[in-house]
Motif scaffolding. Structure first.
Motif, PDB file in Angstrom:
ATOM      1  N   ARG A  13      66.988 128.533  82.981  1.00 34.82           N
ATOM      2  CA  ARG A  13      65.851 128.234  82.053  1.00 34.82           C
ATOM      3  C   ARG A  13      66.025 129.068  81.030  1.00 34.82           C
ATOM      4  O   ARG A  13      65.897 128.468  79.752  1.00 34.82           O
ATOM      5  N   TRP A  14      66.600 130.451  80.952  1.00 37.41           N
ATOM      6  CA  TRP A  14      66.695 131.208  79.591  1.00 37.41           C
ATOM      7  C   TRP A  14      67.773 130.514  78.767  1.00 37.41           C
ATOM      8  O   TRP A  14      67.505 130.407  77.553  1.00 37.41           O
ATOM      9  N   ALA A  15      68.708 130.055  79.481  1.00 34.22           N
ATOM     10  CA  ALA A  15      69.927 129.172  78.509  1.00 34.22           C
ATOM     11  C   ALA A  15      69.261 128.055  77.591  1.00 34.22           C
ATOM     12  O   ALA A  15      69.906 127.777  76.601  1.00 34.22           O
ATOM     13  N   SER A  16      68.298 127.512  78.146  1.00 31.74           N
ATOM     14  CA  SER A  16      67.859 126.167  77.738  1.00 31.74           C
ATOM     15  C   SER A  16      67.149 126.578  76.297  1.00 31.74           C
ATOM     16  O   SER A  16      67.114 125.668  75.577  1.00 31.74           O
ATOM     17  N   ARG A  17      66.903 127.652  76.132  1.00 31.24           N
ATOM     18  CA  ARG A  17      66.554 127.975  74.681  1.00 31.24           C
ATOM     19  C   ARG A  17      67.425 127.973  73.664  1.00 31.24           C
ATOM     20  O   ARG A  17      67.076 127.627  72.499  1.00 31.24           O
ATOM     21  N   TYR A  18      68.647 127.848  73.999  1.00 33.58           N
ATOM     22  CA  TYR A  18      69.825 127.745  73.081  1.00 33.58           C
ATOM     23  C   TYR A  18      70.383 126.406  73.355  1.00 33.58           C
ATOM     24  O   TYR A  18      70.955 125.845  72.090  1.00 33.58           O
ATOM     25  N   THR A  19      70.213 125.797  74.548  1.00 36.49           N
ATOM     26  CA  THR A  19      70.847 124.414  74.676  1.00 36.49           C
ATOM     27  C   THR A  19      69.898 123.120  74.326  1.00 36.49           C
ATOM     28  O   THR A  19      70.484 122.166  73.999  1.00 36.49           O
ATOM     29  N   HIS A  20      68.735 123.582  74.614  1.00 37.14           N
ATOM     30  CA  HIS A  20      67.697 122.472  74.286  1.00 37.14           C
ATOM     31  C   HIS A  20      67.776 121.306  75.200  1.00 37.14           C
ATOM     32  O   HIS A  20      67.525 120.331  75.049  1.00 37.14           O
ATOM     33  N   ARG A  21      68.150 121.799  76.277  1.00 36.40           N
ATOM     34  CA  ARG A  21      68.449 120.780  77.661  1.00 36.40           C
ATOM     35  C   ARG A  21      67.900 121.259  78.765  1.00 36.40           C
ATOM     36  O   ARG A  21      67.681 122.667  79.119  1.00 36.40           O
ATOM     37  N   ALA A  22      67.525 120.416  79.814  1.00 37.33           N
ATOM     38  CA  ALA A  22      67.114 120.743  81.030  1.00 37.33           C
ATOM     39  C   ALA A  22      67.999 120.966  82.109  1.00 37.33           C
ATOM     40  O   ALA A  22      67.784 121.552  83.049  1.00 37.33           O
ATOM     41  N   LEU A  23      69.204 120.220  82.032  1.00 34.23           N
ATOM     42  CA  LEU A  23      70.166 120.100  82.925  1.00 34.23           C
ATOM     43  C   LEU A  23      71.461 120.775  82.335  1.00 34.23           C
ATOM     44  O   LEU A  23      71.646 120.646  81.216  1.00 34.23           O
ATOM     45  N   ASN A  24      72.266 121.362  83.294  1.00 31.23           N
ATOM     46  CA  ASN A  24      73.596 121.662  83.217  1.00 31.23           C
ATOM     47  C   ASN A  24      73.792 122.620  81.979  1.00 31.23           C
ATOM     48  O   ASN A  24      74.509 122.771  81.208  1.00 31.23           O
ATOM     49  N   ASN A  25      72.915 123.711  82.415  1.00 27.64           N
ATOM     50  CA  ASN A  25      72.829 124.664  81.158  1.00 27.64           C
ATOM     51  C   ASN A  25      73.660 125.968  81.960  1.00 27.64           C
ATOM     52  O   ASN A  25      73.905 126.230  82.906  1.00 27.64           O
TER      53      ASN A  25
END
Length: 176
Positions: free
Chosen positions: A61-73
């Motif tokens: 969830r934290w990584a999604s701030r950088y990737t802007h994705r919900a999956l495969n972060n």
């Protein structure tokens, strides 16, 4: 007796594998050797996160701030272990784990090249990518070079952020 997991900096990649006894995780090390961890990928990832008092779901969830994705972060357990998920096999059954996790710190030099491999991808003319790892291992990925590079680029950005935060913390302590 099963050995404990290697240090973060020693891990090059985690690969899901099937055996007659069930699903296991193959751990490729940066020195070119391989360990077999008799746990599922999910269990292995959870143990890696827990040893730093972290949770895989929260890290993604934290990584999604950088990737802007919900999956495969990516899973950023530490600055030495930022695991980017990549698809390395086709599922045998529904819900089967198909994602390996590559430590972006262990990706070496000229990494990605596409090659035709109809037998591996089961789609004629489908191209896959190869990731070169520290220790000489090469990991075939079922994603295109563009997709693979995008995921690795995001994980490297996260890794750089973690290193920057560590450096700032050291500098603050030196100024005290």
């Amino acid at each position: 007796m099963e050995k404990s997991l290697p240090n973060d900096v020693e891990i090059a990649a985690l690969l899901p594998a099937y055996t007659n006894e069930g699903d296991i995780t193959r751990i490729l090390l940066t020195n070119g050797t391989e360990l077999v961890y008799r746990r599922t990928m999910r269990s292995t990832l959870a143990k890696l996160a827990r040893r730093r008092c972290k949770d895989v779901t929260l890290l993604r969830r934290w990584a999604s701030r950088y990737t802007h994705r919900a999956l495969n972060n990516p899973i950023a357990a530490s600055s030495d272990l930022v695991l980017v998920p990549v698809k390395t096999r086709r599922p045998r059954v529904e819900g089967d784990g198909t994602m390996a996790h590559v430590n972006v710190v262990a990706i070496s030099g000229e990494t990605f090249r596409q090659h035709d491999d109809a037998s591996r991808t089961k789609v004629v003319g489908k191209r896959s990518t190869v990731i070169a790892l520290a220790g000489g291992s090469k990991l075939p990925v079922l994603w295109s070079e563009k997709t693979t590079l995008a995921h690795i680029r995001e994980a490297r950005h996260i890794c750089a952020e973690l290193v920057r935060e560590e450096e700032e913390a050291v500098l603050r302590r030196l100024k005290q």
